[in-house]
Design a protein around this motif. Structure first.
Motif, PDB file in Angstrom:
ATOM      1  N   GLY A  24       0.803  -1.212   0.000  1.00 20.34           N
ATOM      2  CA  GLY A  24       0.000   0.000   0.000  1.00 20.34           C
ATOM      3  C   GLY A  24       0.837   1.264   0.000  1.00 20.34           C
ATOM      4  O   GLY A  24       0.492   2.248  -0.652  1.00 20.34           O
ATOM      5  N   VAL A  25       1.948   1.243   0.732  1.00 20.98           N
ATOM      6  CA  VAL A  25       2.839   2.409   0.738  1.00 20.98           C
ATOM      7  C   VAL A  25       3.346   2.697  -0.673  1.00 20.98           C
ATOM      8  O   VAL A  25       3.373   3.847  -1.133  1.00 20.98           O
ATOM      9  N   LEU A  26       3.744   1.647  -1.380  1.00 24.24           N
ATOM     10  CA  LEU A  26       4.247   1.811  -2.741  1.00 24.24           C
ATOM     11  C   LEU A  26       3.148   2.345  -3.654  1.00 24.24           C
ATOM     12  O   LEU A  26       3.375   3.258  -4.462  1.00 24.24           O
ATOM     13  N   ARG A  29       2.317   6.087  -2.860  1.00 28.66           N
ATOM     14  CA  ARG A  29       3.336   7.074  -3.229  1.00 28.66           C
ATOM     15  C   ARG A  29       3.674   7.069  -4.719  1.00 28.66           C
ATOM     16  O   ARG A  29       4.304   8.020  -5.211  1.00 28.66           O
ATOM     17  N   ALA A  30       3.268   6.032  -5.431  1.00 33.90           N
ATOM     18  CA  ALA A  30       3.653   5.872  -6.832  1.00 33.90           C
ATOM     19  C   ALA A  30       3.327   7.077  -7.712  1.00 33.90           C
ATOM     20  O   ALA A  30       4.159   7.489  -8.537  1.00 33.90           O
ATOM     21  N   LEU A  37      13.832   7.884  -6.767  1.00 36.84           N
ATOM     22  CA  LEU A  37      13.474   7.431  -5.423  1.00 36.84           C
ATOM     23  C   LEU A  37      12.819   6.046  -5.417  1.00 36.84           C
ATOM     24  O   LEU A  37      12.474   5.527  -4.356  1.00 36.84           O
ATOM     25  N   ILE A  38      12.637   5.450  -6.585  1.00 38.50           N
ATOM     26  CA  ILE A  38      12.104   4.087  -6.628  1.00 38.50           C
ATOM     27  C   ILE A  38      13.038   3.147  -5.879  1.00 38.50           C
ATOM     28  O   ILE A  38      12.607   2.315  -5.075  1.00 38.50           O
ATOM     29  N   ALA A  39      14.348   3.276  -6.156  1.00 44.26           N
ATOM     30  CA  ALA A  39      15.329   2.368  -5.556  1.00 44.26           C
ATOM     31  C   ALA A  39      15.349   2.442  -4.033  1.00 44.26           C
ATOM     32  O   ALA A  39      15.226   1.414  -3.358  1.00 44.26           O
ATOM     33  N   PRO A  40      15.524   3.622  -3.428  1.00 46.37           N
ATOM     34  CA  PRO A  40      15.583   3.644  -1.967  1.00 46.37           C
ATOM     35  C   PRO A  40      14.274   3.218  -1.298  1.00 46.37           C
ATOM     36  O   PRO A  40      14.295   2.571  -0.242  1.00 46.37           O
ATOM     37  N   LEU A  41      13.128   3.541  -1.892  1.00 45.20           N
ATOM     38  CA  LEU A  41      11.869   3.097  -1.306  1.00 45.20           C
ATOM     39  C   LEU A  41      11.759   1.570  -1.376  1.00 45.20           C
ATOM     40  O   LEU A  41      11.338   0.920  -0.409  1.00 45.20           O
ATOM     41  N   ASP A 146       5.766  -2.137 -12.966  1.00 44.71           N
ATOM     42  CA  ASP A 146       4.854  -1.096 -13.444  1.00 44.71           C
ATOM     43  C   ASP A 146       5.431   0.296 -13.201  1.00 44.71           C
ATOM     44  O   ASP A 146       5.303   1.196 -14.047  1.00 44.71           O
ATOM     45  N   LEU A 147       6.074   0.487 -12.049  1.00 42.13           N
ATOM     46  CA  LEU A 147       6.685   1.783 -11.755  1.00 42.13           C
ATOM     47  C   LEU A 147       7.804   2.112 -12.739  1.00 42.13           C
ATOM     48  O   LEU A 147       7.913   3.237 -13.229  1.00 42.13           O
TER      49      LEU A 147
END
Length: 414
Positions: A24-26, A29-30, A37-41, A146-147
Motif C-alpha cells: 500500500g505504501v508503494l 506514493r507511486a 526514489l524508486i530504488a531507496p523506497l 509497473d513503476l
C-alpha cells in the motif's frame, strides 16, 4: 458490507495486514514518486521483511546482458548474462529463481513483468523464504515493474542503464517507436527482436490486441540511417492510424501506401507484412507487400511457408491487395522476418538463405521449448553465430504462438 452466519451480522475483516501495508505504501506514493526514489523506497520495503542487497537488473538493448540499475541503497554488481545465469533464467522463463548462498541465506531473482513483457529482474537476499515471503515479493516485483515502465517516460535514467554502447539517432527513433518486445495472454504470445540493436534504421514492427483480434505489422523501409528511420516512422504511424479507425487489411495497406508516396515521392518504398489473427479461433488474414513469406512452425519444425499474393511495396501505388486466409492449430507458431536475415552473406560470399534459416529453426525445435520470448532470442543468437556475427543490414524477427481458448476466467473473482 457484512457476512451473515447463524443469522447474525458479522462485520467483514478489513484490517490491513503487514504485506498489504508494504504494498500500500508503494501504491500510495507511486503517483508522486520521482524516478530516482524508486530504488531507496524499494530497499526500505525489502528491509522490512528482512531482505538485503537489493538489485534491479534491466535488459540491455542487445538482449545479451542484465545490467544493474545504479541508485541509492541498491546493491550494484556486475552485469549478468541473459544466458547461463540465475537472473537470466528468471528473466527468460518469467519464474522466481532461488539460489542458496554459501554463507547462509537465499538469493532470490524475481522477474519484473509489465503485463507480460519482461522489464528485468529484482534480486535480493533473505535468510529464509516461506510461501508468504514468496507471495509478497512476487506482488512487490509486479508493482516495481509497473513503476519502472511508467516512470521511464519521465527520465533517461533507465535508458542510460540499458544502453551499453553508443546508439545511432536512427536507432533512437526506432526504439522509441516500438511496442513492448513481448506480450503473453492465455490465447496468444508474441515476441520481436531488432538487429543491430544500436544501429537499426528502417526495420520496425507493431502490434495490438483489440478484443479477440491481434493486429501485426512488420516493415522494412528502403535505405539506411535517418531517411530509413523517418520512412519507418511514417509507415508505422499510418498503420496505427488505419488500425484505430477499424479498417481492414486492404485499407491499412492503402493508408500506408498513400502516406509514403505523398511524403517521399515515387522513388521511395517500404516493404510490409500485415496480419490479423482471431485469437479465439486461429483464423488468420495475411497481406504481403514485398516481404519474404512467414514460416509456419508446428511442434518445433517448419511445416511450410504461409504464402499470400504479393502486392507492390508500400509507396508504389499497388493495386488493392488480395488477402490470404490461413487457419492455425493450437500450439502453432508463425515466424515473420525481414530480408536482412536471409540476404546476409556468409563465408564464400553466398547469401544466408531460407534453407539455412529453416535448418536453424528445426535444430532449435528439437530442444525443449522455453517460451516464445526465450526461444526467439535463442534463434536470433543462433542465426547471428551462423552468419559469423555479421549484421550488415537491419534484421528483424517476430514470432507468434497461438494457443486458443478464452481468458474470461481472469476477470472472475473466486
Amino acid at each position: 458490507m457484512v457476512n451473515r452466519a447463524m443469522g447474525e451480522e458479522i462485520p467483514e475483516d478489513r484490517s490491513e495486514g503487514f504485506g498489504e501495508r508494504l504494498l500500500g505504501v508503494l501504491l500510495d506514493r507511486a503517483p508522486y514518486l520521482p524516478p530516482q526514489l524508486i530504488a531507496p523506497l524499494l530497499a526500505e520495503e525489502v528491509a522490512r521483511i528482512g531482505g538485503r542487497d537489493v538489485s534491479l537488473l534491466l535488459q540491455d538493448y542487445a538482449q545479451e546482458l542484465l545490467v544493474p540499475l545504479p541508485g541509492r541503497k541498491l546493491h550494484v554488481s556486475q552485469p549478468q548474462q541473459v544466458i547461463d545465469s540465475p537472473a537470466g533464467r528468471a528473466f527468460l522463463r518469467g519464474q522466481v529463481v532461488e539460489v542458496p548462498q554459501t554463507h547462509g541465506g537465499v538469493r532470490m531473482y524475481l522477474p519484473l513483468l509489465d503485463g507480460s513483457d519482461q522489464v528485468g529482474v529484482m534480486a535480493l537476499t533473505l535468510d529464509a523464504v516461506d510461501a508468504d515471503d514468496l507471495r509478497l515479493l512476487s506482488r512487490l516485483a509486479s508493482l516495481v515493474a509497473d513503476l519502472l515502465v511508467t516512470k521511464n517516460a519521465y527520465t533517461d535514467q533507465f535508458f542510460r542503464t540499458r544502453r551499453l554502447e553508443p546508439m545511432s539517432v536512427s536507432a533512437e527513433i526506432q526504439w522509441s517507436l516500438l511496442p513492448p518486445l513481448s506480450m503473453s495472454v492465455p490465447q496468444v504470445e508474441v515476441a520481436g527482436m531488432l538487429e543491430p540493436a544500436y544501429h537499426v534504421a528502417g526495420d520496425s514492427f507493431d502490434y495490438a490486441l483489440n478484443d479477440d483480434i491481434l493486429h501485426v505489422a512488420l516493415i522494412d523501409a528502403m535505405g539506411h540511417g535517418l531517411d530509413a528511420a523517418t520512412m519507418a516512422t511514417v509507415a508505422i504511424g499510418a498503420y496505427r492510424h488505419a488500425r484505430r479507425v477499424f479498417v481492414g487489411l486492404a485499407e491499412k495497406y492503402a493508408f500506408m501506401d498513400d502516406a509514403i508516396s505523398r511524403q517521399f515521392g515515387p522513388d521511395h518504398f517500404v516493404t510490409a507484412q500485415l496480419m490479423q489473427l482471431n485469437v479465439a479461433t486461429g483464423e488468420m488474414e495475411l497481406v504481403n507487400a514485398g516481404h519474404p513469406a512467414p514460416l509456419l512452425v508446428r511442434n518445433g519444425q517448419v511445416v511450410r511457408q504461409l504464402e499470400s499474393a504479393t502486392t507492390l511495396p508500400v509507396g508504389f501505388g499497388g493495386e488493392v491487395p488480395r488477402i490470404r486466409e490461413h487457419t492455425l492449430q493450437p500450439g502453432d507458431r508463425v515466424l515473420y522476418y525481414t530480408d536482412g536475415i536471409i540476404e546476409e552473406h556468409v563465408a564464400g560470399g553466398e547469401p544466408f538463405g531460407e534453407e539455412r534459416l529453416t535448418r536453424c529453426i528445426n535444430r532449435l525445435g528439437k530442444e525443449p521449448p522455453e517460451g516464445v520470448r526465450a526461444d526467439l532470442r535463442r534463434l536470433s543468437h543462433m542465426l547471428k553465430r551462423e552468419r559469423g556475427g555479421l549484421t550488415s543490414d537491419d534484421a528483424t524477427l517476430f514470432m507468434i504462438e497461438w494457443r486458443g481458448g478464452a481468458a474470461d476466467y481472469l476477470a472472475v473473482l473466486d
